[in-house]
Design a protein around this motif. Structure first.
Motif, mmCIF file in Angstrom:
data_model
loop_
_atom_site.group_PDB
_atom_site.id
_atom_site.type_symbol
_atom_site.label_atom_id
_atom_site.label_comp_id
_atom_site.label_asym_id
_atom_site.label_seq_id
_atom_site.Cartn_x
_atom_site.Cartn_y
_atom_site.Cartn_z
ATOM 1 N N SER A 164 0.746 19.755 27.184
ATOM 2 C CA SER A 164 0.707 19.272 25.807
ATOM 3 C C SER A 164 1.737 20.218 24.954
ATOM 4 O O SER A 164 1.507 21.357 24.714
ATOM 5 N N VAL A 165 2.711 19.604 24.633
ATOM 6 C CA VAL A 165 4.014 20.199 23.930
ATOM 7 C C VAL A 165 3.531 20.139 22.343
ATOM 8 O O VAL A 165 3.102 19.080 22.008
ATOM 9 N N ASN A 166 3.730 21.195 21.644
ATOM 10 C CA ASN A 166 3.517 21.047 20.029
ATOM 11 C C ASN A 166 4.892 20.513 19.576
ATOM 12 O O ASN A 166 5.932 21.080 19.484
ATOM 13 N N GLY A 167 4.577 19.296 18.890
ATOM 14 C CA GLY A 167 5.855 18.601 18.419
ATOM 15 C C GLY A 167 6.491 19.183 17.353
ATOM 16 O O GLY A 167 7.340 19.016 17.011
ATOM 17 N N GLN A 168 5.553 20.047 16.512
ATOM 18 C CA GLN A 168 6.163 20.805 15.520
ATOM 19 C C GLN A 168 7.086 21.686 15.956
ATOM 20 O O GLN A 168 8.098 22.404 15.107
ATOM 21 N N THR A 169 7.249 22.194 17.207
ATOM 22 C CA THR A 169 8.217 23.197 17.790
ATOM 23 C C THR A 169 9.587 22.462 18.496
ATOM 24 O O THR A 169 10.364 23.093 18.932
ATOM 25 N N ILE A 170 9.670 21.034 18.332
ATOM 26 C CA ILE A 170 10.742 20.376 18.830
ATOM 27 C C ILE A 170 11.878 20.609 17.763
ATOM 28 O O ILE A 170 11.519 20.576 16.442
ATOM 29 N N ASP A 171 13.152 21.134 18.355
ATOM 30 C CA ASP A 171 14.177 21.473 17.173
ATOM 31 C C ASP A 171 14.583 20.199 16.200
ATOM 32 O O ASP A 171 14.737 19.069 16.828
#
Length: 214
Positions: A164-171
């Motif tokens: 699960s990727v933290n969407g808040q850390t997508i540039d």
């Protein structure tokens, strides 16, 4: 530019990072995401893209926006560091099965995993793999870390793998990427993970579950 030119869903690579840049990754997402209006139960945990927030204490306190790509093996490539379990901070939770990895310098939590990883040679768009280069259709081969593909079996915690990727850390600022639009189109699901399984409320997309946040 946030919206795609034709507004048709497309699978595209997006870069992500922690605040200091020690963690860098590429995740493939299909955007814009589908609206969840009318959905009354969670989608399958495999084979489909999922975007949601849960109200468990770990995710709520860390502000984690779950972005789970359709494939944990083919849609996520960690460019730096290549030894995440050795280099990054690691907070184990969920009966010590989930690795909540974070940068030891800036403390940003970029992704959560379960399972074994491997370093592979990945073919990625040049402008994505090499930040700062001009846009190009040419691909470049880079070494990247990813989860090892495994046979997914019911009964094994997280079926043997989890990403699960933290969407808040997508540039920010990338084509088609705008978390505001996800919320306005009701494409973010809100799951109840705070209560015991037999007391959990059904998922919804209008507002967070009790104790959760937008």
């Amino acid at each position: 530019m946030s919206q795609l030119a034709d507004n048709q869903p497309r699978r595209l690579p997006y870069t992500g990072s922690c605040h200091c840049g020690n963690i860098r990754y590429v995740v493939f997402l299909t955007l814009p995401p589908a609206s969840l209006v009318g959905v009354t139960k969670p989608p399958p945990s495999r084979g489909v893209q999922r975007i949601y927030r849960c109200n468990c204490t770990v995710c709520h306190k860390s502000g984690f926006l779950h972005v789970r790509p359709a494939s944990a093996f083919d849609d996520f490539f960690l460019l730096s560091p290549l030894d995440p379990l050795d280099t990054l901070g690691d907070y184990l939770c969920n009966k010590k099965t989930l690795h909540n990895l974070f940068c030891k310098t800036c403390a940003v939590r970029c992704f959560t995993i379960h399972g074994e990883g491997e370093v592979v040679e990945a073919s990625l768009p040049r402008a994505i793999a090499l930040p700062g280069t001009s846009s190009s259709e040419d691909a470049v081969s880079v070494n990247a870390w990813r989860l090892k593909p495994v046979e997914l079996t019911e009964g094994i915690p997280h079926q043997g793998s989890y990403l699960s990727v933290n969407g808040q850390t997508i540039d920010p600022g990338q084509e088609g990427f705008d978390v505001r639009e996800w919320a306005e189109s009701k494409s973010i699901g809100y799951l109840d993970c705070f209560h015991s399984p037999d007391q959990r409320k059904p998922p919804r997309c209008d507002r967070p579950q009790i104790g959760g946040s937008y």
